[in-house]
Enzyme design. Structure first.
Site, PDB file in Angstrom:
ATOM      1  N   ASP A 182      30.958  29.371  42.673  1.00 63.33           N
ATOM      2  CA  ASP A 182      30.824  27.935  42.944  1.00 63.33           C
ATOM      3  C   ASP A 182      29.992  27.678  44.201  1.00 63.33           C
ATOM      4  OD1 ASP A 182      32.106  26.984  40.755  1.00 63.33           O
ATOM      5  OD2 ASP A 182      33.906  26.279  41.783  1.00 63.33           O
ATOM      6  N   ASP A 235      48.113  29.032  42.807  1.00 64.66           N
ATOM      7  CA  ASP A 235      48.843  30.206  42.348  1.00 64.66           C
ATOM      8  C   ASP A 235      50.347  30.003  42.446  1.00 64.66           C
ATOM      9  OD1 ASP A 235      48.647  30.070  45.059  1.00 64.66           O
ATOM     10  OD2 ASP A 235      48.077  32.171  45.361  1.00 64.66           O
TER      11      ASP A 235
END
Length: 344
Positions: free
Chosen positions: A131, A247
């Protein structure tokens, strides 16, 4: 005189707004505010007792593990599963995702470490999710991926025209690629990770023989790295970008679906920069601050219907995070290195 003593005192009702508010406060202070303060006090006392009991329990568990030498993951008989895997040659397809964003200093080391993992090359896909906003850096990362592709490693270089969802969005879109459909497990390494060569051999077999396991976590310098069963990720609703700790959010949702996790403490995974004590301390402090800030968000963002589980999950995570300051982090680093405490 008797009438004066027994007669109820007269209460003047004020006319102006300020006096009215003061009068209202005087009327509700004792019957309303005081009981609420007592409730808050009882809650604090109860939580303090819970914290003390939890600390004592964890201390006893740690002593038992140290004395008996027993660890939870030893019951899974890893060696027997590995022997069966090698005998049958039925290696599962594994996807490794490396999300990165302008990682000029570490991209070569991280990609090289992942491509050097011991696993059949035809059963491994390395997916670099870049990215980066720096076009020159993007070209360099792509060139590094091509170099490993020419050496026989299946490296897929993926970019996006936007950064929707940030890291969680990149991971989610990476799993939607057509070539991922045959993969059973996915490993996520941040761009500053350097896994050991036998990382997959010491984690994947746990998942093969135990379908109830959704995640196998390994230890690294200031957090965890692990292997997810893709089915568990999908069952939990996939990666979501509603928090900055995607996460932890995924782990909470997966556990609510009944998936179990396994922590393998003997398997290490180094983090680039963790050899420097001050860098290590800063990373520890930043990560713990991030987890702590996002904990309440996770507990409220998860779908309703499990208040009791929210309390249990939040309680356990709070106990694990604790109050971690930069000095404590650097002290932990120095303790492992056999050094004395220093502020420098």
């Amino acid at each position: 005189m008797r009438n004066l003593v027994l007669r109820e005192p007269e209460v003047d009702v004020p006319d102006d707004v300020t006096s009215s508010l003061s009068y209202a406060w005087q009327r509700i202070r004792v019957p309303v505010i005081v009981p609420l303060l007592y409730v808050a006090l009882y809650i604090c006392v109860a939580m303090s007792i819970m914290l003390f009991v939890e600390r004592v329990y964890m201390t006893l568990v740690i002593i038992y593990v140290k004395v008996m030498g027993k660890k939870r993951y030893t019951k899974y008989k890893l060696e027997a599963i590995k022997e069966d895997l090698e005998h049958n040659r039925s290696y599962p397809m594994v996807l490794i995702q490396i999300p990165m964003y302008n990682e000029r200093e570490v991209y070569k080391l991280s990609i090289g470490a992942v491509c050097g993992l011991t696993w059949p090359s035809d059963r491994l896909i390395v997916q670099v999710l870049d990215d980066s906003t720096n076009e020159v850096l993007r070209a360099l990362v792509e060139l590094e991926c091509r170099k490993w592709t020419e050496q026989g490693v299946n490296v897929q270089y993926e970019t996006r025209n936007n950064r929707n969802g940030y890291k969680a969005g990149a991971l989610r879109e990476g799993l939607e690629k057509q070539y991922v459909k045959d993969c059973e497990f996915v490993v996520i390494f941040d761009a500053d990770f350097q896994p050991e060569e036998d990382f997959l051999w010491r984690t994947i077999p746990f998942l093969l023989g135990n379908p109830e396991l959704g995640l196998v976590q390994a230890r690294w310098k200031f957090g965890t790295a692990g292997v997810w069963r893709i089915q568990a990720i999908n069952d939990a609703g996939g990666w979501k970008d509603r928090t900055t700790v995607e996460d932890m959010d995924l782990a909470v949702r997966a556990s609510l679906k009944g998936w179990k996790f396994l922590f393998v403490g003997d398997l290490g995974d180094s983090c680039l920069g963790a050899d420097n004590g001050n860098v290590y301390a800063a990373l520890c402090y930043l990560q713990h601050a991030l987890w702590g800030k996002s904990l309440i968000h996770i507990s409220t963002a998860a779908s309703g219907g499990f208040l009791h589980y929210r309390i249990r999950v939040c309680w356990n995570i709070c106990l694990q995070l604790g109050s971690y300051t930069p000095k404590q982090s650097l002290q932990a680093y120095n303790d492992r290195q056999g050094k004395q405490w220093t502020d420098e």
